[in-house]
Design a protein around this motif. Structure first.
Motif, PDB file in Angstrom:
ATOM      1  N   THR A 240     -22.658  20.127 -31.471  1.00  0.00           N
ATOM      2  CA  THR A 240     -23.940  19.285 -30.754  1.00  0.00           C
ATOM      3  C   THR A 240     -23.730  18.718 -29.544  1.00  0.00           C
ATOM      4  O   THR A 240     -22.501  18.225 -29.160  1.00  0.00           O
ATOM      5  N   LEU A 241     -24.695  18.487 -28.577  1.00  0.00           N
ATOM      6  CA  LEU A 241     -24.506  17.525 -27.544  1.00  0.00           C
ATOM      7  C   LEU A 241     -25.878  16.959 -27.347  1.00  0.00           C
ATOM      8  O   LEU A 241     -26.992  17.666 -26.966  1.00  0.00           O
ATOM      9  N   VAL A 242     -25.857  15.690 -27.295  1.00  0.00           N
ATOM     10  CA  VAL A 242     -27.185  14.703 -26.830  1.00  0.00           C
ATOM     11  C   VAL A 242     -26.490  13.813 -25.865  1.00  0.00           C
ATOM     12  O   VAL A 242     -25.744  12.969 -26.399  1.00  0.00           O
ATOM     13  N   GLY A 243     -27.067  13.630 -24.574  1.00  0.00           N
ATOM     14  CA  GLY A 243     -26.385  12.837 -23.479  1.00  0.00           C
ATOM     15  C   GLY A 243     -25.033  13.014 -23.442  1.00  0.00           C
ATOM     16  O   GLY A 243     -24.631  14.016 -23.099  1.00  0.00           O
ATOM     17  N   ALA A 244     -24.240  11.887 -23.658  1.00  0.00           N
ATOM     18  CA  ALA A 244     -22.863  12.260 -23.300  1.00  0.00           C
ATOM     19  C   ALA A 244     -22.037  12.251 -24.461  1.00  0.00           C
ATOM     20  O   ALA A 244     -20.851  12.013 -24.624  1.00  0.00           O
ATOM     21  N   THR A 245     -22.668  12.389 -25.674  1.00  0.00           N
ATOM     22  CA  THR A 245     -22.136  12.606 -26.931  1.00  0.00           C
ATOM     23  C   THR A 245     -21.975  14.040 -27.619  1.00  0.00           C
ATOM     24  O   THR A 245     -22.962  14.489 -27.616  1.00  0.00           O
TER      25      THR A 245
END
Length: 382
Positions: A240-245
């Motif tokens: 998963t990827l949300v923003g920089a995480t």
């Protein structure tokens, strides 16, 4: 590198191996699926349409949404594009070969794959644009975008083709392991610079879209145990990827979240899953091997809740929809759980066959694909 510019999963018994835990449910009383309990729905979800694309057989076929369109495929070579508002078939074609993976699309090009490494790319009207071959069987959905069609083989090789010419641009190889799961280990674009992918053996990498070299490589977890079966430690589902995480999970390993720019671990927790996880700005959610659902804080890994109300029901890859976690099960039910505490907020019955792929959101319609090849358009009512 800045990634801030900006999606087996298995049928529980579709593994390379013998009967692992999830496959022994019929012989082990501890694996008996819990019966569904009654509750008062607080979210009204209606089925607004149904369509069909072809059965999945022993493979996982995930639909993909682009705008108000949904693309889906089946084992018999069928590939289709559907209007997500109405379920109307926009086009459907039947390729000459059976398929084992699909589907990837950017709205203009659509790609699917086969057991012999076949890669088929269709144009916006469903016409075959080109065909190529990857160095191994494909059971994970291709990625289409950034001028590339990217596929991965069962042994973890990732191949990028020029989306228009079919020319191979690069090949990335992760380290080989003696035994791995036959799970659909997806990939995720990180903007226009990298693709994120997890691998057999617990590896995780951000791969440069231009060169195929790794920006970074890091372990999600390490193999443990004595036997080869005990040491299986594969990343399952797409990162998963949300923003920089970015977050990823392994079988017989850990769930972890990482800085997408460096690969540095933010936090890690012991965990085991063959289905994968979902993430938003604050929460990461996944079902473990017993289909117990857990929610953790993205910031620090603190567990916020867990629920065993769907234990042993072979839950699908989850998706987060507003304040709800949505997951399918082995009987074709779609469950909506509160993201706040894991309580049930709604439930919808489909065709009775297992749901193993993540539902996808197209506009205001949630689309679910079953193992029997049916597509269901579900719409929460305001």
């Amino acid at each position: 590198m800045n990634l801030l510019k900006r999606y087996v999963v298995p049928a529980a018994c579709a593994m390379t191996l013998l009967a692992l835990a999830a496959c022994s449910s019929h012989n082990d009383e501890r694996r008996t699926p819990v019966p569904l309990t009654e509750f008062k729905p607080v979210l009204n979800v209606q089925q607004v349409w149904k369509a069909s694309v072809g059965k999945a057989g022993r493979y996982l076929f995930s639909p993909v949404a682009v705008g108000d369109a949904v693309y889906a495929a089946g084992e018999n070579g069928s590939v289709g594009k559907f209007d997500a508002q109405t379920g109307k078939e926009i086009w459907k074609v039947k390729l000459k070969d059976d398929l084992s993976a699909g589907v990837g699309s950017d709205g203009n090009l659509t790609a699917v794959g086969g057991l012999k490494g076949q890669v088929y790319v269709l144009d916006n009207n469903g016409k075959l644009l080109w065909q190529a071959t990857a160095p191994g069987e494909i059971i994970s959905p291709p990625l289409v975008g950034n001028g590339l069609v990217i596929v991965r083989t069962i042994d973890g090789q990732i191949v990028a083709f020029n989306a228009q010419t079919a020319e191979q641009k690069w090949l990335y190889r992760n380290r080989a392991v003696p035994l791995n799961l036959r799970v659909s280990a997806g990939m995720t674009f990180a903007g226009d610079q990298a693709v994120l992918a997890g691998f057999p053996g617990g590896g995780f990498a951000a791969i440069n879209l231009q060169t195929g070299d790794a920006f970074w490589e890091t372990p999600v977890s390490y193999p443990k145990g004595v036997t080869e079966v005990e040491r299986i430690n594969d990343v399952s589902g797409p990162p998963t990827l949300v923003g920089a995480t970015t977050c990823a999970v392994t079988f017989q390993g850990q769930l972890g979240c990482f800085d997408a720019n460096s690969g540095r671990a933010v936090w890690e927790k012991p965990f085991s899953s063959v289905s994968g996880i979902a993430q938003d700005d604050t929460t990461v959610v996944g079902a473990d091997d017993w289909s117990v659902v857990h929610a953790y804080s993205v910031a620090n890994g603190a567990q916020t809740w867990s629920s065993d109300k769907l234990k042993n029901r072979d839950l699908s890859v989850p998706v987060l929809l507003g304040h709800a976690v949505v997951m399918g099960d082995y009987q074709g039910y779609v469950h909506f759980l509160s993201l706040d505490d894991g309580s049930f907020v709604s439930r919808v019955k489909t065709d009775g066959s297992p749901i193993v792929a993540a539902p996808v959101l197209a506009g205001n319609t949630l689309v679910v694909q079953t193992k029997d090849g049916d597509l269901f358009g579900l719409r929460p009512q305001q």
